[in-house]
Write a protein that holds these residues in place. Sequence first.
Motif, PDB file in Angstrom:
ATOM      1  N   PRO A   1       3.836   2.945   4.191  1.00  0.00           N
ATOM      2  CA  PRO A   1       4.043   1.288   3.140  1.00  0.00           C
ATOM      3  C   PRO A   1       3.492   0.316   3.981  1.00  0.00           C
ATOM      4  CG  PRO A   1       5.747   2.187   4.657  1.00  0.00           C
ATOM      5  CD  PRO A   1       4.742   3.652   4.555  1.00  0.00           C
ATOM      6  N   GLY A   2       3.474  -0.972   3.497  1.00  0.00           N
ATOM      7  CA  GLY A   2       3.126  -1.944   3.111  1.00  0.00           C
ATOM      8  C   GLY A   2       1.335  -2.103   3.391  1.00  0.00           C
ATOM      9  N   VAL A   3       0.715  -0.961   3.060  1.00  0.00           N
ATOM     10  CA  VAL A   3      -0.579  -1.300   3.592  1.00  0.00           C
ATOM     11  C   VAL A   3      -1.585  -1.248   2.203  1.00  0.00           C
ATOM     12  CG1 VAL A   3      -3.267  -0.474   4.562  1.00  0.00           C
ATOM     13  CG2 VAL A   3      -0.259   0.335   5.871  1.00  0.00           C
ATOM     14  N   ALA A   4      -2.655  -2.680   2.463  1.00  0.00           N
ATOM     15  CA  ALA A   4      -2.757  -3.127   1.203  1.00  0.00           C
ATOM     16  C   ALA A   4      -4.682  -2.663   1.757  1.00  0.00           C
ATOM     17  CB  ALA A   4      -3.474  -4.389   0.456  1.00  0.00           C
ATOM     18  N   ALA A   5      -5.521  -1.784   0.748  1.00  0.00           N
ATOM     19  CA  ALA A   5      -7.091  -2.369   1.158  1.00  0.00           C
ATOM     20  C   ALA A   5      -7.446  -3.264   0.199  1.00  0.00           C
ATOM     21  CB  ALA A   5      -7.603  -0.701   0.880  1.00  0.00           C
TER      22      ALA A   5
ATOM     23  N   ALA B   1      -3.273   7.780  -0.325  1.00  0.00           N
ATOM     24  CA  ALA B   1      -2.041   7.548   0.734  1.00  0.00           C
ATOM     25  C   ALA B   1      -1.149   6.011   0.427  1.00  0.00           C
ATOM     26  CB  ALA B   1      -2.897   6.646   1.923  1.00  0.00           C
ATOM     27  N   GLY B   2      -1.065   5.533  -1.073  1.00  0.00           N
ATOM     28  CA  GLY B   2      -0.069   5.169  -1.084  1.00  0.00           C
ATOM     29  C   GLY B   2      -0.503   3.592  -0.819  1.00  0.00           C
ATOM     30  N   HIS B   3      -1.808   3.526  -0.558  1.00  0.00           N
ATOM     31  CA  HIS B   3      -2.129   2.341  -0.069  1.00  0.00           C
ATOM     32  C   HIS B   3      -2.337   1.175  -1.581  1.00  0.00           C
ATOM     33  CE1 HIS B   3      -3.987   3.600   3.532  1.00  0.00           C
ATOM     34  NE2 HIS B   3      -2.473   4.019   3.452  1.00  0.00           N
ATOM     35  N   ARG B   4      -1.728  -0.553  -1.315  1.00  0.00           N
ATOM     36  CA  ARG B   4      -2.215  -0.862  -2.533  1.00  0.00           C
ATOM     37  C   ARG B   4      -3.817  -1.588  -2.576  1.00  0.00           C
ATOM     38  NH1 ARG B   4       1.388  -4.690  -5.262  1.00  0.00           N
ATOM     39  NH2 ARG B   4       3.335  -3.926  -4.541  1.00  0.00           N
ATOM     40  N   THR B   5      -4.101  -1.284  -3.861  1.00  0.00           N
ATOM     41  CA  THR B   5      -6.252  -1.606  -3.958  1.00  0.00           C
ATOM     42  C   THR B   5      -6.039  -2.889  -5.031  1.00  0.00           C
ATOM     43  OG1 THR B   5      -6.892  -0.257  -5.946  1.00  0.00           O
ATOM     44  CG2 THR B   5      -6.991   1.156  -3.819  1.00  0.00           C
ATOM     45  N   VAL B   6      -7.029  -3.669  -3.901  1.00  0.00           N
ATOM     46  CA  VAL B   6      -6.609  -5.406  -4.494  1.00  0.00           C
ATOM     47  C   VAL B   6      -8.615  -4.955  -3.708  1.00  0.00           C
ATOM     48  CG1 VAL B   6      -6.559  -7.459  -4.186  1.00  0.00           C
ATOM     49  CG2 VAL B   6      -4.981  -5.780  -3.584  1.00  0.00           C
ATOM     50  N   LEU B   7      -9.178  -6.239  -5.569  1.00  0.00           N
ATOM     51  CA  LEU B   7     -10.294  -6.642  -5.891  1.00  0.00           C
ATOM     52  C   LEU B   7     -10.781  -7.985  -5.721  1.00  0.00           C
ATOM     53  CD1 LEU B   7     -13.291  -5.758  -6.076  1.00  0.00           C
ATOM     54  CD2 LEU B   7     -12.706  -5.866  -8.948  1.00  0.00           C
ATOM     55  N   ILE B   8     -11.151  -8.202  -4.741  1.00  0.00           N
ATOM     56  CA  ILE B   8     -11.406 -10.026  -4.990  1.00  0.00           C
ATOM     57  C   ILE B   8     -13.027 -10.114  -5.186  1.00  0.00           C
ATOM     58  CG2 ILE B   8     -11.240 -12.252  -3.401  1.00  0.00           C
ATOM     59  CD1 ILE B   8      -9.247 -10.271  -1.568  1.00  0.00           C
ATOM     60  N   THR B   9     -12.926 -10.523  -5.887  1.00  0.00           N
ATOM     61  CA  THR B   9     -14.825 -11.449  -6.464  1.00  0.00           C
ATOM     62  C   THR B   9     -14.932 -12.472  -7.171  1.00  0.00           C
ATOM     63  OG1 THR B   9     -15.947 -10.626  -7.484  1.00  0.00           O
ATOM     64  CG2 THR B   9     -14.146 -10.050  -8.732  1.00  0.00           C
ATOM     65  N   GLY B  10     -15.780 -12.998  -6.584  1.00  0.00           N
ATOM     66  CA  GLY B  10     -16.880 -14.498  -7.445  1.00  0.00           C
ATOM     67  C   GLY B  10     -16.394 -14.536  -8.490  1.00  0.00           C
ATOM     68  N   ALA B  11     -16.893 -12.891  -8.995  1.00  0.00           N
ATOM     69  CA  ALA B  11     -17.572 -12.655 -10.638  1.00  0.00           C
ATOM     70  C   ALA B  11     -16.293 -13.251 -11.711  1.00  0.00           C
ATOM     71  CB  ALA B  11     -18.057 -11.348 -10.690  1.00  0.00           C
ATOM     72  N   ILE B  12     -17.124 -13.164 -12.383  1.00  0.00           N
ATOM     73  CA  ILE B  12     -15.937 -13.279 -13.649  1.00  0.00           C
ATOM     74  C   ILE B  12     -14.654 -13.237 -14.701  1.00  0.00           C
ATOM     75  CG2 ILE B  12     -17.136 -15.729 -14.764  1.00  0.00           C
ATOM     76  CD1 ILE B  12     -18.734 -14.505 -16.431  1.00  0.00           C
TER      77      ILE B  12
ATOM     78  N   LEU C   1      -1.366  -7.489   6.895  1.00  0.00           N
ATOM     79  CA  LEU C   1      -2.343  -7.686   6.881  1.00  0.00           C
ATOM     80  C   LEU C   1      -3.063  -6.677   8.468  1.00  0.00           C
ATOM     81  CD1 LEU C   1      -3.044 -11.172   5.945  1.00  0.00           C
ATOM     82  CD2 LEU C   1      -3.809  -8.879   4.904  1.00  0.00           C
ATOM     83  N   ALA C   2      -2.031  -6.308   9.429  1.00  0.00           N
ATOM     84  CA  ALA C   2      -2.265  -5.732  10.476  1.00  0.00           C
ATOM     85  C   ALA C   2      -3.252  -4.672  10.461  1.00  0.00           C
ATOM     86  CB  ALA C   2      -1.584  -6.317  12.080  1.00  0.00           C
ATOM     87  N   SER C   3      -2.098  -4.008   9.624  1.00  0.00           N
ATOM     88  CA  SER C   3      -2.524  -2.597   9.220  1.00  0.00           C
ATOM     89  C   SER C   3      -3.428  -2.075   8.392  1.00  0.00           C
ATOM     90  CB  SER C   3      -0.912  -1.865   9.206  1.00  0.00           C
ATOM     91  OG  SER C   3      -0.413  -1.768  10.180  1.00  0.00           O
ATOM     92  N   SER C   4      -4.204  -3.521   6.928  1.00  0.00           N
ATOM     93  CA  SER C   4      -4.789  -2.947   6.477  1.00  0.00           C
ATOM     94  C   SER C   4      -6.360  -3.203   6.217  1.00  0.00           C
ATOM     95  CB  SER C   4      -4.230  -4.783   5.689  1.00  0.00           C
ATOM     96  OG  SER C   4      -2.284  -4.484   4.550  1.00  0.00           O
ATOM     97  N   TYR C   5      -7.029  -3.013   5.564  1.00  0.00           N
ATOM     98  CA  TYR C   5      -8.168  -2.822   5.245  1.00  0.00           C
ATOM     99  C   TYR C   5      -9.314  -3.525   4.390  1.00  0.00           C
ATOM    100  CZ  TYR C   5      -7.089   2.392   6.913  1.00  0.00           C
ATOM    101  OH  TYR C   5      -6.071   3.766   6.992  1.00  0.00           O
ATOM    102  N   GLY C   6     -10.209  -4.104   4.790  1.00  0.00           N
ATOM    103  CA  GLY C   6     -10.739  -5.112   4.107  1.00  0.00           C
ATOM    104  C   GLY C   6     -12.199  -4.567   3.923  1.00  0.00           C
ATOM    105  N   TYR C   7     -13.310  -4.657   2.883  1.00  0.00           N
ATOM    106  CA  TYR C   7     -14.243  -4.100   2.814  1.00  0.00           C
ATOM    107  C   TYR C   7     -15.731  -4.835   2.142  1.00  0.00           C
ATOM    108  CZ  TYR C   7     -12.212   0.513   2.973  1.00  0.00           C
ATOM    109  OH  TYR C   7     -11.630   1.626   3.875  1.00  0.00           O
ATOM    110  N   ALA C   8     -16.429  -5.685   2.708  1.00  0.00           N
ATOM    111  CA  ALA C   8     -17.063  -6.521   2.333  1.00  0.00           C
ATOM    112  C   ALA C   8     -18.685  -6.391   2.796  1.00  0.00           C
ATOM    113  CB  ALA C   8     -16.949  -7.644   2.976  1.00  0.00           C
ATOM    114  N   ASP C   9     -19.581  -7.217   2.381  1.00  0.00           N
ATOM    115  CA  ASP C   9     -21.319  -7.043   2.499  1.00  0.00           C
ATOM    116  C   ASP C   9     -21.801  -8.320   3.199  1.00  0.00           C
ATOM    117  OD1 ASP C   9     -20.865  -8.364  -0.190  1.00  0.00           O
ATOM    118  OD2 ASP C   9     -23.024  -7.998   0.003  1.00  0.00           O
ATOM    119  N   SER C  10     -20.798  -9.193   2.624  1.00  0.00           N
ATOM    120  CA  SER C  10     -21.607 -10.784   3.418  1.00  0.00           C
ATOM    121  C   SER C  10     -21.106 -11.579   4.627  1.00  0.00           C
ATOM    122  CB  SER C  10     -21.484 -11.552   2.549  1.00  0.00           C
ATOM    123  OG  SER C  10     -22.393 -12.505   2.352  1.00  0.00           O
TER     124      SER C  10
END
Length: 760
Positions: free
Chosen positions: A526-530, A631-642, A698-707
């Motif tokens: 619990p309490g994990v986000a991607a 896995a019960g993780h909260r999925t979050v999309l962060i984008t600069g797209a409209i 956040l220490a247990s959470s995941y981040g995915y990015a390309d730039s």
Amino acid sequence: MPGSQSSISERLDGQHVLLTGVTGFVGEALLHLMLAEVPGVRVTVLVRPKGSTSGTARTASLLKKPIFQNVVEAAGGIEELMAARVGVLEGDLYDAPALPSGLDAIVHCAGDVSFDPPVDEGFRTNVQGARELLTRVREAGSDIHYVHISTAYVAGRRRGSIPEGPVPQVVDLEAELAWGLGQRQEIEHRSRGTEVLTAERKKAEKEHSRAGLLTAANATEEARKQWVKDELVRVGAERARSLGWTDCYTFTKALGERVVEEHARTNRVSIVRPSIIESSLVSPYPGWIEGFKMMEPLILAYGRGELPEMPGAADTTVDVVPVDHVVAAIVAVLAHPPEVGTPAYFHVSSGDRNPLTFRTLYQNVRAYFDAHPFISGDRGATRLPEWRFPGSQSVERLLSTSERAFKVADYVIGHAPRSDRTRDLARKLDQQGRRLEFLRRYLGLYQEYAQAELQFSDINTLALYRSLSEEDQETFAFDTAVVDWKVYLQEIHCPAVTAPIRRLDEKRAARKRPAAAGPKALVEKPGVAAFFDMDGTLLSSNVIETYLWLRLQELSGTERFAELSRIVAKVPSLVQAERRERSAFLRSVYREYDGARLSDLDAIADEHLTDHILTRLSPAAVRKIREHRAAGHRTVLITGAIRPLTRPLLPLFDHIEAAELAVDDRGVCTGYLASSPLVGESRAAWMRQYAADNGIDLASSYGYADSHSDLPLLEAVGRPVAVRPDVPLFRHARKARWTIVDWQSSTSNTRTLNPAGGRS
């Protein structure tokens, strides 16, 4: 040296000896020899606490090493051995505690053995440390035999035969000590001046401006700290060479001897000067060595094919001595104290009676690697360079030319389009860069030694050895004339120093083999986000492309061509703006939506672009998002797209944070955003607030990015993943040991892929 047949053990029987530096290479070997071969000696070791680990605990850990196994077993265990023979004096050399009573002798092995230490550290350890210890020695008693372990290279840049005696010098000891200890404060002060800061800030902002000015500021501060370290090394080396020494190490060791010689006026003092100390010849076993000494980096680099030449003359002597010869000589010196006021000097070296030249060293190291090569991936045995010893000027020209070529290639790679080939070239170029840095540092550092024409006389040492009984000559062997360099190098030393590297290579190769099982499942917690970036991470697109996806749907054929031509003409200026500051770039692109109706954009996205967006969506990305949700993780999309462009992805995410187009009271876009775009550091700030509001760790959470502009996003989580990264992020991820993945876009019929799960 007067002859005597009383054994070393008899001479030292019942004595109480203090040792410093036992956690170092020579000190550990010396402690082992004394415990194993001089049973009547009681030893106290000066060991400083390290963090929460006491000096006593560190000593106990030292005695757990394999070389002490026999003496520990003979004593009945580590506790019993320490109770009977090994006392611990907790303390630091810089602030030495009062010494125990009843001391008969002290062997001072501790010291900074780096050839290029920061100047203040070299003075603090090798000069001030010796002075502090000798103050305690005088307080402890008047007849303590003090044995000081120095280096033969205190001779500096002199040439020819070097006698066992004081080093002639006209240096003002107190002035140099005060100067050396004060350099950190002075250089720290200079590092905060505009000359240094302006240069470092401009470089950092050029590299990190897309990630954000705070990221650039942090990089500036790290660069300032590195400048301080480098400058402390540089000024120490320059001062040493200006006074006739090879480097800061030999300079401060020579001044340390001056301090010891002052003490010798009224006390018993012996000074032992080993040359280049390497692995043992016989004891505790052939090839015993800990850590990398002087020759190891060069031997390993040569075996890797990364040392094309040596800036020394082929017939120059490289004066090497096995560590067991060094500690045997120290024990013999310890057992034969000189008269008060007459310091005794001993060179433990090989060059006078059994010289090893650079050509002989090279031939034997090459012969070893010819027979036992390093394997370079699928290409087989590493190709070995052929040394011709062309001279230091030729080697410098070769290195300088390579460095200039590297800078050009690095610039080209840094501005090349993103691709697997670009990243592979960047990886190979980084390897080349590390190789050049290694060559610059080590060839510059060792050039003085490679060109030194020194011949250390060991008359006193040989006389001491010949004064021993035949039994002691066998037990405490330190006649370096017996060393067979071919046997030592090919059968003892090279196998010893390459063994750990070969084991590491095997482990790396094993990690590269495909695992029998599939990828490791995500842990339900619990309490994990991607947190996911969109463009370039989930799908192969960019802001200009997505603008055209929407805009061209509204236009006729002729209008489409005109709009496409207009945008193409603006692309160079937009790319430059994106490299300077991403938020300004996004604003300039989104100005193009001026006059569009937001509801129409939503409709176009729903009716016409869903399948087109899914064309670019990576199946591997979809699988990873599903794994997180399972896995019960909260999925979050962060984008600069409209936001309209994220509508097809709604089924995948618990929350989507996208750019909001500002509209007037008729729902028509104004060409501006409703708020600042989430880019660079603003993403990390938003994530921290989102985590606080939703109970996310956040220490247990995941981040995915390309730039590289997403660096703050990735650094905000405990489990960052770089997805098909650009070159700057690729380099950062490799350095930080982050996970790097390659999510390819779909090549299947996109109408059959439903991102929410299953197939339609």
